[in-house]
Each structure stands twice: as C-alpha cells, then as structure tokens.
Design a protein around this motif. Structure first.
Motif, PDB file in Angstrom:
ATOM      1  N   MET A   3       0.851  -1.182   0.000  1.00 29.89           N
ATOM      2  CA  MET A   3       0.000   0.000   0.000  1.00 29.89           C
ATOM      3  C   MET A   3       0.890   1.236   0.000  1.00 29.89           C
ATOM      4  SD  MET A   3      -2.870   1.045   2.796  1.00 29.89           S
ATOM      5  CE  MET A   3      -3.676  -0.531   2.558  1.00 29.89           C
ATOM      6  N   ALA A   4       0.658   2.114  -0.913  1.00 34.75           N
ATOM      7  CA  ALA A   4       1.487   3.299  -1.051  1.00 34.75           C
ATOM      8  C   ALA A   4       1.023   4.360  -0.066  1.00 34.75           C
ATOM      9  CB  ALA A   4       1.423   3.826  -2.480  1.00 34.75           C
ATOM     10  N   TYR A   5       1.959   4.838   0.772  1.00 40.17           N
ATOM     11  CA  TYR A   5       1.639   5.851   1.756  1.00 40.17           C
ATOM     12  C   TYR A   5       2.166   7.223   1.353  1.00 40.17           C
ATOM     13  CZ  TYR A   5       0.291   2.216   5.045  1.00 40.17           C
ATOM     14  OH  TYR A   5      -0.331   1.182   5.663  1.00 40.17           O
ATOM     15  N   SER A   6       2.863   7.311   0.211  1.00 37.63           N
ATOM     16  CA  SER A   6       3.487   8.569  -0.157  1.00 37.63           C
ATOM     17  C   SER A   6       2.444   9.666  -0.347  1.00 37.63           C
ATOM     18  CB  SER A   6       4.314   8.378  -1.426  1.00 37.63           C
ATOM     19  OG  SER A   6       3.482   7.885  -2.477  1.00 37.63           O
ATOM     20  N   GLN A   7       1.409   9.403  -1.141  1.00 38.34           N
ATOM     21  CA  GLN A   7       0.365  10.394  -1.384  1.00 38.34           C
ATOM     22  C   GLN A   7      -0.958   9.674  -1.561  1.00 38.34           C
ATOM     23  OE1 GLN A   7       0.508  13.470  -1.004  1.00 38.34           O
ATOM     24  NE2 GLN A   7      -1.379  14.216  -1.857  1.00 38.34           N
ATOM     25  N   PRO A   8      -1.568   9.186  -0.470  1.00 43.01           N
ATOM     26  CA  PRO A   8      -2.854   8.505  -0.614  1.00 43.01           C
ATOM     27  C   PRO A   8      -3.964   9.497  -0.911  1.00 43.01           C
ATOM     28  CG  PRO A   8      -2.274   8.699   1.695  1.00 43.01           C
ATOM     29  CD  PRO A   8      -1.122   9.253   0.914  1.00 43.01           C
ATOM     30  N   PHE A   9      -4.887   9.102  -1.777  1.00 41.26           N
ATOM     31  CA  PHE A   9      -6.043   9.895  -2.137  1.00 41.26           C
ATOM     32  C   PHE A   9      -5.645  11.310  -2.592  1.00 41.26           C
ATOM     33  CE2 PHE A   9      -7.665   6.793   0.914  1.00 41.26           C
ATOM     34  CZ  PHE A   9      -8.641   6.205   0.139  1.00 41.26           C
ATOM     35  N   PRO A  10      -4.973  11.432  -3.746  1.00 47.70           N
ATOM     36  CA  PRO A  10      -4.633  12.775  -4.241  1.00 47.70           C
ATOM     37  C   PRO A  10      -5.883  13.539  -4.625  1.00 47.70           C
ATOM     38  CG  PRO A  10      -4.176  11.127  -5.910  1.00 47.70           C
ATOM     39  CD  PRO A  10      -4.542  10.367  -4.657  1.00 47.70           C
ATOM     40  N   LEU A  11      -5.812  14.855  -4.492  1.00 48.03           N
ATOM     41  CA  LEU A  11      -6.947  15.702  -4.812  1.00 48.03           C
ATOM     42  C   LEU A  11      -7.227  15.688  -6.313  1.00 48.03           C
ATOM     43  CD1 LEU A  11      -6.262  18.818  -2.565  1.00 48.03           C
ATOM     44  CD2 LEU A  11      -8.047  17.133  -2.262  1.00 48.03           C
ATOM     45  N   ALA A  12      -8.510  15.846  -6.658  1.00 48.43           N
ATOM     46  CA  ALA A  12      -8.869  15.891  -8.065  1.00 48.43           C
ATOM     47  C   ALA A  12      -8.254  17.114  -8.739  1.00 48.43           C
ATOM     48  CB  ALA A  12     -10.395  15.931  -8.223  1.00 48.43           C
ATOM     49  N   GLN A  13      -8.163  18.243  -8.024  1.00 51.89           N
ATOM     50  CA  GLN A  13      -7.518  19.459  -8.501  1.00 51.89           C
ATOM     51  C   GLN A  13      -6.463  19.859  -7.479  1.00 51.89           C
ATOM     52  OE1 GLN A  13     -10.568  22.359  -9.116  1.00 51.89           O
ATOM     53  NE2 GLN A  13     -11.500  21.264 -10.835  1.00 51.89           N
ATOM     54  N   PRO A  14      -5.236  19.347  -7.644  1.00 52.23           N
ATOM     55  CA  PRO A  14      -4.199  19.600  -6.631  1.00 52.23           C
ATOM     56  C   PRO A  14      -3.869  21.076  -6.512  1.00 52.23           C
ATOM     57  CG  PRO A  14      -3.253  18.628  -8.610  1.00 52.23           C
ATOM     58  CD  PRO A  14      -4.730  18.560  -8.781  1.00 52.23           C
ATOM     59  N   VAL A  15      -3.591  21.463  -5.259  1.00 52.70           N
ATOM     60  CA  VAL A  15      -3.232  22.849  -4.968  1.00 52.70           C
ATOM     61  C   VAL A  15      -1.722  23.001  -5.076  1.00 52.70           C
ATOM     62  CG1 VAL A  15      -3.343  24.697  -3.251  1.00 52.70           C
ATOM     63  CG2 VAL A  15      -5.218  23.044  -3.448  1.00 52.70           C
ATOM     64  N   GLN A  16      -1.274  24.041  -5.802  1.00 50.10           N
ATOM     65  CA  GLN A  16       0.147  24.292  -5.958  1.00 50.10           C
ATOM     66  C   GLN A  16       0.703  24.867  -4.660  1.00 50.10           C
ATOM     67  OE1 GLN A  16       1.897  23.358  -8.504  1.00 50.10           O
ATOM     68  NE2 GLN A  16       0.157  22.722  -9.773  1.00 50.10           N
ATOM     69  N   LYS A  17       1.683  24.197  -4.098  1.00 44.71           N
ATOM     70  CA  LYS A  17       2.298  24.635  -2.851  1.00 44.71           C
ATOM     71  C   LYS A  17       3.738  25.077  -3.104  1.00 44.71           C
ATOM     72  CE  LYS A  17      -0.506  21.645   0.108  1.00 44.71           C
ATOM     73  NZ  LYS A  17      -0.481  20.617   1.167  1.00 44.71           N
ATOM     74  N   VAL A  18       4.133  26.134  -2.405  1.00 47.27           N
ATOM     75  CA  VAL A  18       5.483  26.671  -2.558  1.00 47.27           C
ATOM     76  C   VAL A  18       6.464  25.772  -1.822  1.00 47.27           C
ATOM     77  CG1 VAL A  18       6.971  28.667  -2.168  1.00 47.27           C
ATOM     78  CG2 VAL A  18       4.528  28.989  -2.700  1.00 47.27           C
ATOM     79  N   GLN A  19       7.523  25.368  -2.537  1.00 46.05           N
ATOM     80  CA  GLN A  19       8.536  24.508  -1.948  1.00 46.05           C
ATOM     81  C   GLN A  19       9.430  25.312  -1.016  1.00 46.05           C
ATOM     82  OE1 GLN A  19       8.864  21.300  -2.094  1.00 46.05           O
ATOM     83  NE2 GLN A  19       7.248  20.890  -3.587  1.00 46.05           N
ATOM     84  N   GLN A  20       9.519  24.880   0.236  1.00 46.49           N
ATOM     85  CA  GLN A  20      10.372  25.545   1.199  1.00 46.49           C
ATOM     86  C   GLN A  20      11.816  25.042   1.049  1.00 46.49           C
ATOM     87  OE1 GLN A  20       9.448  27.993   3.110  1.00 46.49           O
ATOM     88  NE2 GLN A  20       7.255  27.871   2.597  1.00 46.49           N
ATOM     89  N   PRO A  21      12.798  25.935   1.175  1.00 46.60           N
ATOM     90  CA  PRO A  21      14.200  25.494   1.062  1.00 46.60           C
ATOM     91  C   PRO A  21      14.562  24.546   2.200  1.00 46.60           C
ATOM     92  CG  PRO A  21      14.083  27.757   1.845  1.00 46.60           C
ATOM     93  CD  PRO A  21      12.675  27.374   1.430  1.00 46.60           C
ATOM     94  N   THR A  22      15.289  23.528   1.858  1.00 49.65           N
ATOM     95  CA  THR A  22      15.717  22.540   2.845  1.00 49.65           C
ATOM     96  C   THR A  22      17.183  22.762   3.200  1.00 49.65           C
ATOM     97  OG1 THR A  22      16.276  20.987   1.080  1.00 49.65           O
ATOM     98  CG2 THR A  22      14.054  20.846   2.021  1.00 49.65           C
ATOM     99  N   PHE A  23      17.517  22.477   4.423  1.00 51.27           N
ATOM    100  CA  PHE A  23      18.879  22.652   4.911  1.00 51.27           C
ATOM    101  C   PHE A  23      19.394  21.315   5.412  1.00 51.27           C
ATOM    102  CE2 PHE A  23      16.619  26.642   5.461  1.00 51.27           C
ATOM    103  CZ  PHE A  23      17.479  27.551   4.864  1.00 51.27           C
ATOM    104  N   GLY A  24      20.687  21.067   5.210  1.00 51.65           N
ATOM    105  CA  GLY A  24      21.301  19.824   5.632  1.00 51.65           C
ATOM    106  C   GLY A  24      22.765  20.031   5.929  1.00 51.65           C
ATOM    107  N   PRO A  25      23.413  19.017   6.438  1.00 49.68           N
ATOM    108  CA  PRO A  25      24.851  19.157   6.758  1.00 49.68           C
ATOM    109  C   PRO A  25      25.690  19.293   5.494  1.00 49.68           C
ATOM    110  CG  PRO A  25      24.119  16.891   7.011  1.00 49.68           C
ATOM    111  CD  PRO A  25      22.888  17.694   6.748  1.00 49.68           C
ATOM    112  N   ASP A  26      26.808  19.976   5.638  1.00 53.86           N
ATOM    113  CA  ASP A  26      27.749  20.149   4.532  1.00 53.86           C
ATOM    114  C   ASP A  26      28.563  18.868   4.397  1.00 53.86           C
ATOM    115  OD1 ASP A  26      29.407  20.965   2.564  1.00 53.86           O
ATOM    116  OD2 ASP A  26      30.287  22.677   3.646  1.00 53.86           O
ATOM    117  N   LEU A  27      28.254  18.092   3.362  1.00 51.29           N
ATOM    118  CA  LEU A  27      28.933  16.808   3.184  1.00 51.29           C
ATOM    119  C   LEU A  27      30.362  16.981   2.670  1.00 51.29           C
ATOM    120  CD1 LEU A  27      26.017  14.742   1.610  1.00 51.29           C
ATOM    121  CD2 LEU A  27      26.698  14.915   4.007  1.00 51.29           C
TER     122      LEU A  27
END
Length: 351
Positions: A1-25
């Motif tokens: 069973m896929a849990y990534s995006q269950p029951f997607p909306l018929a008309q998805p709402v565009q969401k602004v991607q927030q910048p992600t921060f992580g360690p300096d590899l």
C-alpha cells in the motif's frame, strides 16, 4: 500500500517549496598527525572514543553508541536492526510516536494526576490529539464491524487527507469518520450499505451522504467495487452482487447458491427487470428466488432479517423475477438437475 500520497486531490493545490537545509557533506574529518586524505577513523563504542586507525591518535571522546541497546544471538552476520519502540507508522509521519506513561501510584498525594494532565497538554498539539482520537474511533468501529485492518488503514489515510485539506470543516467528527469507513469498504471491494454504516455509527443518512459527496468530488474517487466489476451497474452505486457473499454466509447457504444467484441478478439487469430498486432489495429477492429454485428453503422472514428490508419488498422483487423466470433460469441448470421451475411458489399478484 502506497503511503506517499494517498487519495490525491482531483484538482491539486500548488504549494510553494520551502528550502531545505542539511549538513555540509564536503567537510571531512582527518587525523592531524597522519593528514591522510582517506583517513581510517575507528569508532570504539566500548570506550566511547574516536580513534585514528593508522597512528592511534584519539580524535574524540564520549561518542554516542547508535547501535542496538541489547545483544543479539542471531546466526546472521551484521548489525542487529532491532531498535527500541514499535515499528514506525506512516500515518503518524511528522508526529511524535513515543508516549510517556505516568504511574497512578503517588502515595495518595495527587501529584500523579497533575503530572498526567501536564503531560497530556504538552505531549501533542490539539490537531494531533484530534487526529489520534479519530484514528482510535476508526479502529474501534472497524472492530465492531469485523472489518480487516486494511480497511481501517484506508479509512485512516482518507481521514488524514481530508483533515490536511480542511475539506469537511464544520462537519461532525462521527459523520466524517463514517464517510471514510464507507468509502474504504468500497475501495476494498467489500461494500457496506448506508443503512449499515448509519446503524453502526448512529449518524443520520443525510449528513453521511453530504460528507460522502464532498469526499468523492474532492478526491475524484472511483465508484468502487460495483463500477470495477460490473460495467452495466449504475455509476456510483453498490451492486447487489457485492452483497450476496455476506448475506449467503449469514443465511448458512451452500456455496453453489451464491454464483447462481449472481448470474440471475446480472441477467435481470440486462433485461431491465426490477430497475430502480435498491441493491439490498434486489439481493434479498434474488436470494429468495434462488433458494426456491434450488430447493434450499429459506423463509422470507429469515432473508428479511439478514438483508434489513421488509418482507413485502422481497416478495415484490420475487414476483418481478417470477414473471420472467424462463428468461432468468439457464437451461443447463435444468438439464443438470440443479434447478426446477416447478419449485418456485406462486405469490399473490404474480403472473
């Protein structure tokens, strides 16, 4: 069973991607003595030191042991993957899944009760507490309905998605949960009728229908089992065939009754017999017709109790089937000795 995006909306709402921060590899730890670009750093968890494997210089101390907290006696080589706590629940993603339980034993001082109140207030936000309470209600109602865990998980996914999108704001919690369970049953091809869901959850049929329509439009849900398996069935409705297995089991009928009854319902639908009747009424009348045809006697009262419809409704559908019995009964059933038209009783008002 896929849990990534269950029951997607018929008309998805565009969401602004927030910048992600992580360690300096690009930052690497090397030994100041060896200055080897490919250092051999050893973690000695027994002493809590970080040691250079080439020259033995201690590079750090008091390191945290991230391995398992107990010994393993498994024959397989490698690290023990077991950890503390239960398995992570994808439905609880982003929420605290480890609980703190405070004992009631405080010597009668009352401190334990105050600590429990403080822990409950600080443990989770109000939205998370409401979500956990809804999950508990879904599990409880599914257990009362003898529904498997897969249906409970689908209902929880649907409720979480509707809560995140604020689709049913202002609707009673019981009505939203009832609509989620109703849709989950249809998605898993074990549909339940509105009447059964209303009797279980004590939610009015009107409010349940409003919540169901809102979720169906928001997520563009497929009509369910009836649409997937019977293309001739009315769109968005539960077919009478989907109810036969459960009704025949409750009536303790032999296994050969259900497939014959299903064939009779499909043939009647093709001929337009009993069109406009509810699936529950058609299922009850078809079972009574099939039991009489195969000499598996069941009274109208017994079928009425299981199906939840009146005896008069079952007799009405039976009379419609009886009028077209030559078209509904296959010749091979008569040749094999399974069915005999003479066994069908003549109800008052039948042709």
């Amino acid at each position: 069973m896929a849990y990534s995006q269950p029951f997607p909306l018929a008309q998805p709402v565009q969401k602004v991607q927030q910048p992600t921060f992580g360690p300096d590899l690009a930052v690497r730890l090397i030994c100041p003595e060896c200055r080897d670009p490919n250092p051999n750093i050893v973690e000695e968890f027994s002493s809590g030191d970080l040691v250079c494997g080439t020259c033995g210089l201690v590079l750090g101390d008091r390191i945290v042991d991230t391995r398992s907290e107990w010994r393993t006696f498994a024959n397989d080589e490698g690290d023990d993957p077991s950890r503390v706590g239960a398995a992570s629940d994808p439905l609880m993603e982003g929420m605290e899944q480890l609980d703190t339980t405070i004992s009631f034993r405080d010597g009668g001082s009352g401190i334990a009760r105050e600590l429990q109140r403080a822990a409950s207030r600080s443990a989770a936000a109000r939205s998370e507490r409401n979500l956990l309470q809804a999950f508990r209600d879904i599990s409880s109602w599914c257990d009362q309905f003898s529904l498997p865990k897969t249906i409970s998980d689908i209902a929880k996914q649907l409720y979480k998605r509707s809560d995140e999108e604020k689709l049913l704001r202002g609707k009673p919690l019981d009505a939203v949960i009832a609509a989620c369970i109703f849709i989950a049953c249809r998605q898993a091809h074990v549909p339940r009728t509105f009447r059964e869901i209303c009797n279980l959850t004590h939610v009015s049929k009107k409010v349940l229908g409003q919540c169901y329509k809102a979720l169906e439009q928001a997520f563009n849900l497929t009509p369910g089992a009836s649409q997937d398996r019977h293309l001739n069935a009315p769109s968005g409705t539960t077919g009478a065939e989907d109810l036969l297995v459960r009704y025949c089991n409750h009536l303790d009928l032999p296994p050969n009754v259900q497939p014959i009854c299903s064939d009779i319902i499909v043939k009647a639908r093709e001929l337009g017999i009993a069109d406009g009747r509810s699936p529950v009424s058609i299922a009850g009348g078809a079972i009574y017709f099939t039991c009489c045809l195969l000499d598996k006697p069941k009274t109208v009262k017994e079928i009425s109790t299981v199906a939840g419809v009146s005896e008069g409704t079952i007799k009405l559908v039976y009379r419609l089937y009886y009028a077209e019995k030559e078209k509904l009964v296959k010749e091979e059933w008569i040749r094999d000795g399974k069915a005999r038209l003479e066994r069908l009783p003549v109800e008052s008002g039948s042709k």
